[in-house]
Write a protein that holds these residues in place. Structure first.
Motif, PDB file in Angstrom:
ATOM      1  N   CYS A 172       2.012   1.662 -10.028  1.00  0.00           N
ATOM      2  CA  CYS A 172       2.019   0.358  -9.373  1.00  0.00           C
ATOM      3  C   CYS A 172       0.594  -0.170  -9.377  1.00  0.00           C
ATOM      4  CB  CYS A 172       2.561   0.432  -7.942  1.00  0.00           C
ATOM      5  SG  CYS A 172       1.492   1.346  -6.798  1.00  0.00           S
ATOM      6  N   TYR A 173       0.472  -1.492  -9.299  1.00  0.00           N
ATOM      7  CA  TYR A 173      -0.836  -2.129  -9.298  1.00  0.00           C
ATOM      8  C   TYR A 173      -1.357  -2.231  -7.863  1.00  0.00           C
ATOM      9  CZ  TYR A 173       0.037  -3.423 -14.147  1.00  0.00           C
ATOM     10  OH  TYR A 173       0.294  -3.381 -15.496  1.00  0.00           O
ATOM     11  N   TYR A 174      -2.650  -1.935  -7.709  1.00  0.00           N
ATOM     12  CA  TYR A 174      -3.278  -2.004  -6.389  1.00  0.00           C
ATOM     13  C   TYR A 174      -4.777  -2.215  -6.567  1.00  0.00           C
ATOM     14  CZ  TYR A 174      -4.953  -0.671  -1.766  1.00  0.00           C
ATOM     15  OH  TYR A 174      -5.576  -0.660  -0.548  1.00  0.00           O
ATOM     16  N   TYR A 176      -8.107  -1.871  -5.347  1.00  0.00           N
ATOM     17  CA  TYR A 176      -8.659  -0.998  -4.328  1.00  0.00           C
ATOM     18  C   TYR A 176     -10.165  -1.149  -4.152  1.00  0.00           C
ATOM     19  CZ  TYR A 176     -10.093   1.731  -8.402  1.00  0.00           C
ATOM     20  OH  TYR A 176     -10.653   2.130  -9.594  1.00  0.00           O
ATOM     21  N   SER A 183      -8.444   2.319   2.306  1.00  0.00           N
ATOM     22  CA  SER A 183      -7.091   2.181   1.761  1.00  0.00           C
ATOM     23  C   SER A 183      -6.316   3.470   2.036  1.00  0.00           C
ATOM     24  CB  SER A 183      -7.134   1.921   0.253  1.00  0.00           C
ATOM     25  OG  SER A 183      -7.830   0.730  -0.038  1.00  0.00           O
ATOM     26  N   ILE A 185      -3.160   5.929   1.056  1.00  0.00           N
ATOM     27  CA  ILE A 185      -2.133   6.371   0.121  1.00  0.00           C
ATOM     28  C   ILE A 185      -1.332   7.474   0.807  1.00  0.00           C
ATOM     29  CG2 ILE A 185      -1.671   7.479  -2.087  1.00  0.00           C
ATOM     30  CD1 ILE A 185      -4.058   6.163  -3.243  1.00  0.00           C
ATOM     31  N   VAL A 198       1.457   2.812  -0.553  1.00  0.00           N
ATOM     32  CA  VAL A 198       0.080   2.329  -0.487  1.00  0.00           C
ATOM     33  C   VAL A 198       0.018   1.253   0.589  1.00  0.00           C
ATOM     34  CG1 VAL A 198      -1.836   1.310  -1.744  1.00  0.00           C
ATOM     35  CG2 VAL A 198      -0.224   2.780  -2.932  1.00  0.00           C
ATOM     36  N   ASP A 199      -0.785   1.504   1.627  1.00  0.00           N
ATOM     37  CA  ASP A 199      -0.914   0.559   2.746  1.00  0.00           C
ATOM     38  C   ASP A 199       0.465   0.197   3.295  1.00  0.00           C
ATOM     39  OD1 ASP A 199      -3.626   0.637   2.506  1.00  0.00           O
ATOM     40  OD2 ASP A 199      -3.791  -1.215   1.370  1.00  0.00           O
ATOM     41  N   GLN A 201       3.258   0.140   1.888  1.00  0.00           N
ATOM     42  CA  GLN A 201       4.121  -0.528   0.916  1.00  0.00           C
ATOM     43  C   GLN A 201       4.508   0.483  -0.161  1.00  0.00           C
ATOM     44  OE1 GLN A 201       5.259  -3.650   1.277  1.00  0.00           O
ATOM     45  NE2 GLN A 201       4.037  -3.973   3.140  1.00  0.00           N
ATOM     46  N   CYS A 203       5.030   2.201  -3.471  1.00  0.00           N
ATOM     47  CA  CYS A 203       4.431   2.095  -4.807  1.00  0.00           C
ATOM     48  C   CYS A 203       5.459   2.508  -5.858  1.00  0.00           C
ATOM     49  CB  CYS A 203       3.176   2.952  -4.888  1.00  0.00           C
ATOM     50  SG  CYS A 203       2.364   2.955  -6.498  1.00  0.00           S
TER      51      CYS A 203
END
Length: 451
Positions: A172-174, A176, A183, A185, A198-199, A201, A203
């Motif tokens: 997934c795109y993040y 950072y 951040s 994970i 991630v945050d 959400q 991934c």
């Protein structure tokens, strides 16, 4: 008026306790959950081994700097001394990446067998054969940031592989870098699926992956020529049942599908046989929590003082074991409550900051009205300027037309040929000559007078 307020507080506290009971802290696999790396103030991470090149990562009170801002091409690693002995767990990793505009580097989160010996401070691109899971955070393909997952059963040499990027099973795109905040994970292993968040959400996730117990948690980071500084704040591992810790690490039956599309391979990693799974599912919660339960016995079966003493002794030991388990779970719940309290305080502070931004709405309205006035003034200036330019243009046209008309008349007047004077001179000179001639003739005919 007080009863609703007290009931709401009680409901909130009960909800917090129920939430805290969902997960228990595994302290021997975690650090930074109290806001400090080492509560004793020492420059070490209890239960973890740290090493790196060219220098050992710097340990501060609340973070570990895996790769410093300078120099570049640095490496750092943090590896747990004890393996994970739980089948279902949640791992939270808080990190932050800061660097220049074109800074580069990567962060790797590992759950691998013999990770400190086989992996060390390597990244997914420099590691050889390893047995376990790797989660890579970097700027793959020129993106602002990407998180990818890799699996290996010890048969693939990643260092010599011609296309490591094609081995990822999820991504997934993040973005950072340079966020100004840590951040988070979160890796979550349940009986149904493996998830990466991630945050808070999602991934990616897969129901074909199971990481068996007996693997070590580790985090490594590597920087490039133009380096990124990777800072690690915490690694917190939690589980739903602390008593479900395995005393022996069963052999891991690992499979990895080597189909044509490796990125979409259906991976069954570390999954035990169905019989062993069924046998574990048949265990009652009571036997999973306490392994020394004494069955009830009739009083008539105890016929001697020795048997009575032995039964009493065994039951006291069982009560002691149960109390120890309760105290241990209470301590874990206390730590979790503190963590939840810190998270709640942080959320309240964030909410206060968000509410403080609402005070600026009046300023925004004033700014909007001022911009409207300015727009109206600019429109008036534009209209006035256009009228003045038109008026000046008309004046110039009139002046030019009038001046050109007078100039034509003047030129016509001045350039008209004048022959009157010439005629007058010629005629006058002829008259003078005629008069002179007449006078001469008369003079000539007059009688001469002699003295």
């Amino acid at each position: 008026m007080r009863l609703p307020q007290q009931s709401s507080i009680l409901a909130f506290g009960l909800a917090t306790i129920l939430t805290a009971q969902a997960q228990f802290l595994v302290s021997e696999l975690s650090f930074g959950y109290t806001g400090r790396i080492n509560d004793r103030g020492e420059a070490t991470v209890p239960g973890f081994t740290i090493h790196g090149t060219p220098n050992v990562p710097e340990i501060l009170s609340n973070k570990v700097i895996l790769t410093p801002p300078v120099p570049g091409n640095a490496r750092g690693a943090v590896w747990g001394d004890q393996p994970n002995q739980y089948r279902e767990w949640v791992a939270d990793v808080d990190f932050r990446a800061n660097g220049g505009e074109r800074g580069g580097g990567n962060l790797n989160i590992w759950l691998a067998r013999r990770g400190d010996q086989e992996i060390g401070s390597s990244s997914i691109y420099t590691v050889g054969r390893f047995d376990g899971l790797a989660l890579l955070v970097d700027q793959h393909g020129g993106s602002a940031g990407m998180i990818r997952g890799f699996l290996n059963d010890g048969t693939v040499d990643y260092k010599s592989h011609h296309g490591v990027d094609s081995l990822a099973f999820g991504h997934c795109y993040y973005a950072y870098r340079n966020l100004g905040r840590p951040s988070q994970i979160k890796l979550r292993q349940t009986a149904q699926a493996f998830k990466v968040e991630v945050d808070n959400q999602l991934c990616f996730e897969s129901d074909q992956i199971t990481i068996p117990p007996g693997y070590q948690f580790g985090i490594t980071a590597a920087s490039a020529d133009n380096p990124d500084s990777f800072e690690l704040f915490k690694l917190v591992v939690m589980t739903e049942n602390l008593a479900a810790k395995l005393q022996g690490t069963p052999p891991a039956h690992q499979q990895q599908n080597d189909g044509q599309d490796q990125a979409k391979a259906q991976t069954s990693y570390g999954r035990n046989s169905q019989n062993s799974q069924n046998s574990q599912n048949t265990n009652s919660p009571r036997s999973a929590d306490f392994d020394d339960v004494i069955d009830d016995a009739s009083a008539d079966s105890i016929t001697s003082s020795k048997a009575q003493f032995a039964d009493l002794h065994n039951r006291l030991q069982s009560v002691n074991h149960h109390l120890s388990t309760i105290f241990r779970q209470g301590a874990g719940m206390n730590n979790m409550n503190e963590k939840r309290h810190e998270e709640t305080s942080q959320m309240i502070n964030d909410l206060k900051q968000s509410l403080s931004k609402l005070d600026k709405l009046d300023k925004l309205e004033w700014l909007t009205s001022e911009m409207t006035k300015m727009q109206r003034d600019i429109q008036n200036i534009k209209t006035d300027l256009n009228s003045r330019i038109s008026q000046s243009e008309n004046n110039v046209k009139r002046a030019i037309s009038s001046n050109h008309g007078t100039m034509l008349e003047h030129v016509a007047t001045q350039t008209t040929p004048r022959h009157g004077k010439l005629i007058f001179v010629i005629i006058g000179s002829q008259i003078v000559l005629v008069a002179g001639y007449i006078y001469y003739e008369r003079k000539k005919t007059l009688p001469k007078k002699y003295l």
